[in-house]
Design an enzyme around this catalytic site. Structure first.
Site, PDB file in Angstrom:
ATOM      1  N   HIS A  58      -1.625   6.124   8.650  1.00 42.24           N
ATOM      2  CA  HIS A  58      -0.735   5.012   9.018  1.00 42.24           C
ATOM      3  C   HIS A  58       0.737   5.362   8.766  1.00 42.24           C
ATOM      4  CE1 HIS A  58       0.213   0.657   9.536  1.00 42.24           C
ATOM      5  NE2 HIS A  58       1.188   0.958   8.711  1.00 42.24           N
ATOM      6  N   GLU A  59       1.037   5.777   7.551  1.00 44.26           N
ATOM      7  CA  GLU A  59       2.442   6.048   7.215  1.00 44.26           C
ATOM      8  C   GLU A  59       2.958   7.250   8.006  1.00 44.26           C
ATOM      9  OE1 GLU A  59       3.614   3.621   5.743  1.00 44.26           O
ATOM     10  OE2 GLU A  59       1.724   2.852   4.945  1.00 44.26           O
TER      11      GLU A  59
ATOM     12  N   GLY B 114       0.814  -1.218   0.000  1.00 42.34           N
ATOM     13  CA  GLY B 114       0.000   0.000   0.000  1.00 42.34           C
ATOM     14  C   GLY B 114       0.842   1.260   0.000  1.00 42.34           C
ATOM     15  N   ALA B 115       1.810   1.321   0.911  1.00 44.71           N
ATOM     16  CA  ALA B 115       2.642   2.511   1.022  1.00 44.71           C
ATOM     17  C   ALA B 115       3.804   2.226   1.956  1.00 44.71           C
ATOM     18  CB  ALA B 115       1.831   3.683   1.565  1.00 44.71           C
ATOM     19  N   MET B 116       4.763   3.168   1.994  1.00 44.37           N
ATOM     20  CA  MET B 116       5.974   2.934   2.778  1.00 44.37           C
ATOM     21  C   MET B 116       6.417   4.202   3.494  1.00 44.37           C
ATOM     22  SD  MET B 116       8.235   0.829   3.736  1.00 44.37           S
ATOM     23  CE  MET B 116       9.447   1.350   4.946  1.00 44.37           C
ATOM     24  N   GLU B 117       6.758   4.023   4.777  1.00 49.82           N
ATOM     25  CA  GLU B 117       6.996   5.151   5.681  1.00 49.82           C
ATOM     26  C   GLU B 117       8.415   5.716   5.675  1.00 49.82           C
ATOM     27  OE1 GLU B 117       6.390   1.911   6.659  1.00 49.82           O
ATOM     28  OE2 GLU B 117       7.652   1.374   8.369  1.00 49.82           O
TER      29      GLU B 117
ATOM     30  N   HIS C  84       3.868   6.268  11.532  1.00 52.73           N
ATOM     31  CA  HIS C  84       5.136   5.528  11.611  1.00 52.73           C
ATOM     32  C   HIS C  84       6.318   6.440  11.938  1.00 52.73           C
ATOM     33  CE1 HIS C  84       4.595   1.327  10.763  1.00 52.73           C
ATOM     34  NE2 HIS C  84       4.105   1.467   9.555  1.00 52.73           N
TER      35      HIS C  84
HETATM   36  N1  PHE Z   1       5.874  -0.748   6.178  1.00 46.56           N
HETATM   37  C1  PHE Z   1       4.801  -0.568   5.241  1.00 46.56           C
HETATM   38  C2  PHE Z   1       3.587  -0.183   6.081  1.00 46.56           C
HETATM   39  O1  PHE Z   1       3.034  -0.938   6.797  1.00 46.56           O
HETATM   40  C3  PHE Z   1       4.430  -1.762   4.455  1.00 46.56           C
HETATM   41  C4  PHE Z   1       5.460  -2.243   3.495  1.00 46.56           C
HETATM   42  C5  PHE Z   1       6.229  -3.345   3.792  1.00 46.56           C
HETATM   43  C6  PHE Z   1       5.627  -1.608   2.289  1.00 46.56           C
HETATM   44  C7  PHE Z   1       7.152  -3.826   2.915  1.00 46.56           C
HETATM   45  C8  PHE Z   1       6.545  -2.087   1.390  1.00 46.56           C
HETATM   46  C9  PHE Z   1       7.296  -3.196   1.693  1.00 46.56           C
HETATM   47  O2  PHE Z   1       3.184   0.896   6.111  1.00 46.56           O
HETATM   48 ZN    ZN Z   2       2.969   0.008   8.570  1.00 44.33          ZN
END
Ligand code: PHE
Ligand code: ZN
Length: 873
Positions: free
Chosen positions: A299-300, A263-266, A303
């Site tokens: 969510h992001e 979905g996305a990355m923090e 984080h």
């Molecule tokens: N850490 C990200 C999240 O939960 C998820 C994610 C994991 C994205 C691995 C890309 C690769 O918000």
């Molecule tokens: Zn996350």
């Protein structure tokens, strides 16, 4: 795949070296990228004395290597497919390393890759090692400086984490220099280069600092970022107010990319989002998708504290950041929208997805103790069950103590990489409670079952509840211990909730029973009538409840309970009993009458009700959930029973459904919560009505399809038509018109794919094959794979479980193909096949056969782990 190595939590060792500073230079060229790294490395004073340094590195072409400017020769180091070992290194030194990588050939979407022309990175969990040699583990935190160099005029946007120090042009090259002042592990590194446009805004933090907010997209999507920006500002304010957490950099950037595995990355200061989780516009985005954008943005952003400032010591602690952050985003969503509906949605995911995972071959604890490929552990157990565990802690402590405990956590461990135990210790320190038994929630896999029985003694005016708990065995964990389970309850009498008196103490009308033992009996005093228990209020623990309700008791809870989740849950139980009777070939007349009678009352009275909640209450339990209630489920019987009940309810509730649809029409304009709720109820009513073979309803749907100006209503009408077996050419025309109208919006085209492959009738596998050959399909794009293949396998129960087993083999063949390019996606698509043990032999054998056909092939670690565990257990 040559050898499989298993990684164990018990083998954790602190790193032998630390990286104080990381200086990276990326030279972007068409066709390849050169990465120069300068790592300031020191021996870890807290570790054993090693004289060689082992770095991670995969698929890298080494161009040169030096220590403190002294070039190393072949005898000084050794390279394997996974590592580089440098012999005899000093106490403290600078390692200079040049590598070449090929982003344009990177189809796994891990490391540095290209997505529709732009460069982007994805490093969690272990992708950084595909960029350069490094200590690619979360407990090595370093200060990063990044220089990006490209031909002048190629890219308008060149980004990395932190603050931009300079942006210059020299000898025909553009050179952009970034610095992130916060130490971070390599998985939070990010880089983006492309031709993007940017929506800008500002946020002033609670201490008065100004933060620049930027959302970058391709030019064609520039009108779809306003909602994400508003959500971001809401999230920033919410985290200040709820957790006292303030943003820490001068700039917060979000980039939307088309090709993304998740979905996305923090990434610190530079979140990278799947377009599906950031772009939104009322004409092209449904209400559900709007809410997803708000949730994922939150969510992001959250984080930044729960994940980035404080990160995980090792990947076994993944839920430390994910469980906590999901709990935080879930509360954020509940505060922004309907709390009851949010709770129902969360409970529904836990029940119909997490419980299934917990009962299958991939079952694992919230803190796993081993893995082959960590990418396979981004699961509903780590995320959603992990969030429920944090929620239980928050409820056990109460709001005031929970806030003090999280304050302590954020201050005690700021800048560190820690464990789930560290988190729980903060809860213990503040509350003085002994949480040792509670900690089993982290280490024990499987879903606890609570068997509850009761008795009423009219003479003594006593009511007693007996609760027995039991957790079934999971692979590798046969002995289970009793858990600490907070069971929130109320008792209902004929006139509403009763006062609860336990051990002479008055507990009000709602209380939490702390269940610690295998069996416990609780006695309520001064109970004037035989009550109806309202159990697991607010879904107070992720457990299965077994209590033999009578139909009239369920009806009473549906109509009177003050807890939204319990009202919905009682309705689900009523529907479940009706469905299971049908599945088992038993009569369900009484249940149907009760259902129709109850729904009539609710629909007739919809004005006085929480409309969003009522909409949820119309949904039948999912097929997957129904299957999970059986030792060996018959998928055909389940689908048939469900379709028949839908039809029966539609026929018998016709006037009420139509009445509801019509009276709510003037309330469905706009993007506000009441309008969204009205839309969701109208569209559920419409979907029911289309189960009736009547041209009036088809015309109603067609009219809605052509006349509305928002995607929620347009798509709901399309779905109702396409999913109705008798809509014939009207449905076909609508499908065509929809494609004509939206072919230039990828995300909408994905919905167009999805609506066709989830059709509950006819030969859908044939449709899937046709769509795989459609010009708009692209097998390298994860969103397309999700829209066609995953949607078919996960959301089309009837067709996926066709008796021929063709769909099972189809999925296996697709996975084998996808695995060549993108192992993470391939492994995730496997999930539905891993549920073979849930089904009658006829199906289980065919599902296993498909898995076995995969196991004959050359597989990635990712797919190998899922296939081998599924066949083993
Ligand atoms: N850490 C990200 C999240 O939960 C998820 C994610 C994991 C994205 C691995 C890309 C690769 O918000
Ligand atoms: Zn996350």
């Amino acid at each position: 795949m040559s050898t499989t190595t298993v990684t164990y939590l018990a083998d954790y060792r602190a790193p032998e070296f630390l990286i104080e500073k990381t200086h990276l230079t990326f030279k972007l060229h068409e066709g390849y990228t050169d990465v120069n790294s300068q790592l300031t490395i020191v021996r870890n004073p807290h570790s054993t004395h090693a004289d060689h340094l082992v770095l991670h590195g995969e698929q890298l072409e080494l161009l040169s290597l030096a220590i403190d400017e002294r070039p190393l020769g072949v005898g000084d180091y050794q390279i394997t497919p996974q590592n580089m070992t440098v012999h005899n290194v000093p106490e403290r030194f600078v390692l200079q390393c040049k590598t070449r990588i090929y982003p344009e050939k990177n189809t796994a979407l891990e490391g540095l890759y290209r997505s529709s022309g732009m460069y982007c990175t994805q490093c969690e969990a272990e992708g950084f090692r595909k960029i350069t040699y490094y200590l690619d583990r979360p407990d090595v935190m370093s200060e990063f400086e990044t220089v990006i160099i490209a031909e002048e005029g190629t890219f308008s946007t060149m980004l990395s984490n932190g603050n931009c120090l300079s942006d210059t042009v020299h000898a025909g090259k553009r050179i952009v220099h970034w610095h992130d002042p916060f130490k971070k592990p390599s998985y939070l590194f990010a880089l983006v280069a492309g031709n993007l446009v940017c929506l800008e805004d500002h946020f002033s933090t609670q201490s008065g600092r100004q933060v620049l907010l930027q959302i970058y997209t391709e030019a064609k999507d520039s009108d779809k970022c306003y909602f994400a920006m508003r959500s971001l500002k809401k999230a920033m304010r919410w985290d200040e107010q709820t957790y006292g957490r303030e943003y820490d950099l001068d700039r917060f950037m979000i980039v939307a990319v088309d090709d993304f595995n998740m979905g996305a990355m923090e990434n610190k200061g530079l979140n990278i989002f799947n377009t599906s989780c950031v772009l939104a516009h009322p004409a092209s985005t449904t209400d559900a998708a709007f809410q997803r954008v708000e949730r994922v943005i939150g969510h992001e952003y959250f984080h930044n504290w729960s994940g980035n400032r404080i990160t995980c010591r090792d990947w076994f602690q993944l839920s430390l950041k994910e469980g906590l952050t999901v709990y935080r985003d879930s509360e954020f969503s509940a505060d922004m929208n309907s709390r009851a509906v949010k709770r129902i949605e969360d409970a529904n995911v836990i029940r119909s997805v997490q419980f299934v995972e917990d009962a299958g071959p991939m079952a694992h604890p919230v803190r796993p103790d081993s893995y082959i490929e960590i990418s396979n552990f981004y699961t509903v157990t780590i995320y959603e069950k992990g969030a429920e565990v944090v929620r239980m802690l928050a409820n056990i402590l109460g709001p005031e103590q929970y806030r003090r405990a999280t304050d302590l956590y954020f201050s005690r461990f700021d800048g560190q990489a820690v464990t789930c135990d560290d988190f729980v210790q903060c809860m213990e320190a503040v509350s003085g409670k002994d949480l040792r038994q509670f900690c089993l929630w982290y280490s024990q896999a499987g879903t606890p079952q609570l068997h509850i029985s009761d008795s009423y003694d009219a003479a003594r005016q006593q009511y007693s509840l007996t609760v027995r708990q039991h957790t079934p065995a999971t692979p590798g964990q046969t002995e289970k211990q009793a858990l600490h389970i907070p069971l929130k309850i109320a008792l209902y009498g004929s006139k509403g909730a009763l006062a609860l008196v336990i051990d002479g103490q008055n507990k009000g009308t709602e209380t939490v029973l702390d269940i610690y033992q295998d069996q416990q009996t609780i006695i309520f005093e001064q109970v004037a009538e035989n009550p109806v228990p309202s159990l697991l209020r607010g879904f107070s623990a992720p457990v299965k409840i077994f209590y033999a309700y009578q139909l009239a008791q369920l009806q009473q809870l549906i109509l009177l309970d003050s807890d939204g989740f319990c009202r919905w849950d009682a309705m689900q139980s009523l529907m479940r009993i009706a469905l299971c009777n049908a599945i088992d070939g038993k009569d369900n007349h009484a249940e149907q009458i009760m259902l129709v009678d109850t729904l009539k009352q609710l629909l007739a009275d919809h004005v006085s009700m929480d409309v969003a909640l009522l909409a949820c209450m119309l949904d039948l339990p999912s097929e997957q959930y129904l299957a999970s209630l059986y030792d060996k489920a018959n998928p055909t019987a389940i689908s048939q029973a469900r379709t028949q009940l839908q039809q029966q309810l539609a026929i018998q509730l016709q006037p009420e459904l139509l009445g509801c649809y019509q009276t709510l029409q003037d309330k469905i304009q706009g993007l506000f919560a009441p309008a969204m709720a009205a839309r969701s109820l109208c569209n559920r009513a419409l979907a029911y009505l289309l189960h009736i073979n009547d041209a009036r309803y088809r015309n109603l749907a067609q009219q809605q399809f052509t006349q509305v100006n928002n995607m929620t209503d347009q798509f709901a009408a399309l779905r109702a038509l396409v999913h109705a077996e008798h809509a014939g050419s009207i449905a076909q025309e609508a499908l065509q018109a929809f494609y004509q109208q939206w072919q230039h919006e990828t995300l909408v085209v994905n919905m167009w794919f999805q609506v066709q492959v989830t059709r509950p009738w006819g030969n859908v596998l044939q449709v899937v094959h046709e769509l795989l050959n459609h010009t708009a399909f692209d097998a390298r794009n994860p969103n397309k794979l999700r829209a066609v293949i995953a949607a078919f396998a996960n959301q089309n129960f009837a067709s996926f479980h066709d008796r021929s087993g063709k769909a099972y083999q189809f999925l296996a063949d697709q996975i084998a193909d996808i695995d060549q390019r993108n192992p993470q996606m391939a492994a995730r698509l496997l999930t539905p096949l891993t549920h073979w043990h849930q089904f009658i032999d006829e199906h289980a054998i065919l599902m296993r056969k498909a898995l076995e056909s995969l196991s004959q092939r050359e597989l990635s670690k990712d797919v190998y782990e899922v296939v081998s565990k599924s066949l083993m257990n």
